[in-house]
Scaffold this motif. Structure first.
Motif: not given
Length: 98
Positions: A24-36
């Motif tokens: 779920a997190v990988a899917e949510e972050y798929a479009g982001r340029d930066q990761l926490d």
């Protein structure tokens, strides 16, 4: 590590919860340029430490061996997806339950 095993026994239910949350997190972050950073550290830890720890000869791996191998591979796939922003599968893709 108690999220995956307790008393040196692999917990299939716990693994399923962790794997689904990571998906779920990988899917949510798929479009982001930066990761926490804390998430990146968690994905790296899950993909490397779990593999190394459960590969130790004294660790009672779950049966069948193919299930354990699939779990380790899934953690690696999820980390790869999280870091790259896309998984290696062609859409539509349905993640097989382990």
């Amino acid at each position: 590590m108690s999220v995956l095993y307790s008393e040196r026994r692999w917990d299939r239910t716990a693994f399923t919860r962790v794997e689904q949350a990571m998906r779920a997190v990988a899917e949510e972050y798929a479009g982001r340029d930066q990761l926490d950073r804390w998430l990146a550290e968690g994905y790296f830890w899950m993909a490397t430490w779990v593999r190394d720890h459960t590969s130790h000869p004294e660790f009672p791996r779950p049966e069948p061996e193919s299930y354990h191998d699939a779990c380790i591979e899934r953690l690696w796939e999820l980390a790869d997806w999280f870091f790259r922003g896309e998984h290696v599968y062609q859409e539509p893709h349905v993640w097989e339950e382990l």
